[in-house]
Design a protein around this motif. Structure first.
Motif, PDB file in Angstrom:
ATOM      1  N   HIS A  13      12.941  -4.347  11.557  1.00 11.72           N
ATOM      2  CA  HIS A  13      13.369  -5.629  11.012  1.00 11.72           C
ATOM      3  C   HIS A  13      14.276  -5.388   9.819  1.00 11.72           C
ATOM      4  O   HIS A  13      14.004  -4.564   8.955  1.00 11.72           O
ATOM      5  N   CYS A  16      18.014 -10.921   7.147  1.00  7.84           N
ATOM      6  CA  CYS A  16      18.789 -11.851   7.980  1.00  7.84           C
ATOM      7  C   CYS A  16      20.279 -11.691   7.686  1.00  7.84           C
ATOM      8  O   CYS A  16      20.684 -11.465   6.548  1.00  7.84           O
ATOM      9  N   LEU A  23      13.479 -12.062   7.337  1.00  7.65           N
ATOM     10  CA  LEU A  23      13.799 -10.866   8.110  1.00  7.65           C
ATOM     11  C   LEU A  23      14.337 -11.251   9.478  1.00  7.65           C
ATOM     12  O   LEU A  23      13.863 -12.192  10.110  1.00  7.65           O
ATOM     13  N   SER A  25      15.742  -9.729  13.451  1.00  6.32           N
ATOM     14  CA  SER A  25      15.422  -8.669  14.404  1.00  6.32           C
ATOM     15  C   SER A  25      16.644  -8.398  15.262  1.00  6.32           C
ATOM     16  O   SER A  25      17.522  -9.257  15.416  1.00  6.32           O
ATOM     17  N   ASN A  30      20.127  -9.845  14.416  1.00  8.35           N
ATOM     18  CA  ASN A  30      19.767  -9.678  13.004  1.00  8.35           C
ATOM     19  C   ASN A  30      19.717 -10.998  12.246  1.00  8.35           C
ATOM     20  O   ASN A  30      19.925 -11.047  11.048  1.00  8.35           O
ATOM     21  N   CYS A  32      17.263 -14.477  11.342  1.00 12.61           N
ATOM     22  CA  CYS A  32      15.877 -14.943  11.375  1.00 12.61           C
ATOM     23  C   CYS A  32      15.796 -16.034  12.447  1.00 12.61           C
ATOM     24  O   CYS A  32      16.812 -16.447  13.014  1.00 12.61           O
TER      25      CYS A  32
END
Length: 158
Positions: A13, A16, A23, A25, A30, A32
């Motif tokens: 993670h 953002c 955070l 992913s 990338n 949130c």
């Protein structure tokens, strides 16, 4: 060992991409969850707008722009900019701050009739300014809408 697994999961993670403080992913580019949803909605709206513009451009009749001499009405290379020319029509109308009958200034106390003209206090009545609005027909239509005809079903004779 458990600390190592937690550390590796946290490394997947990243902050953002919109720098909102949460955070993101890699599966959501990338972002949130909130920013990813906003990103998807924005992409969807852009694609719908693009389709609507293409549809409107394909439905417009083709016109020759060689007869148009002004450079302001020339078609642009940007497909999002649609240039429409509106023919100018000379409409002579009575100013809204003057009486249509006696041409007296009425200011804020002017009366607007249902026929569309503005009158002073003297000419506010339909008889005084020669109103063209049909009040009888309007009244009849209002009565028929307010009082629909109700018929009972006829009884069958035995």
């Amino acid at each position: 060992m458990a600390e190592e697994q937690n550390w590796q999961e946290a490394s997947n993670h990243t902050p953002c991409a919109n720098n909102c403080g949460f955070l993101g992913s890699p599966t959501t580019f990338n972002f949130c969850s909130k920013c990813y949803e906003d990103h998807c909605l924005k992409d969807q709206n852009m694609s719908q707008a693009k389709l609507a513009i293409e549809k409107s451009l394909s439905q417009q009749p083709e016109t020759s722009f060689s007869s148009i001499s002004s450079p302001a009405t020339a078609p642009s290379s940007d497909p999002l900019v649609v240039v429409k020319t509106v023919p100018e029509v000379a409409v002579k109308s009575q100013p809204r701050n003057r009486c249509a009958k006696c041409n007296r200034r009425v200011g804020l106390t002017g009366f607007t009739c249902r026929c569309g003209i503005t009158c002073c206090g003297t000419h506010r009545y339909p008889e005084q300014h020669g109103c063209t609005f049909d009040y009888k027909t309007m009244g009849r239509e209002a009565i028929t809408k307010a009082n629909p005809v109700i018929k009972a079903a006829k009884l069958q004779k035995i």
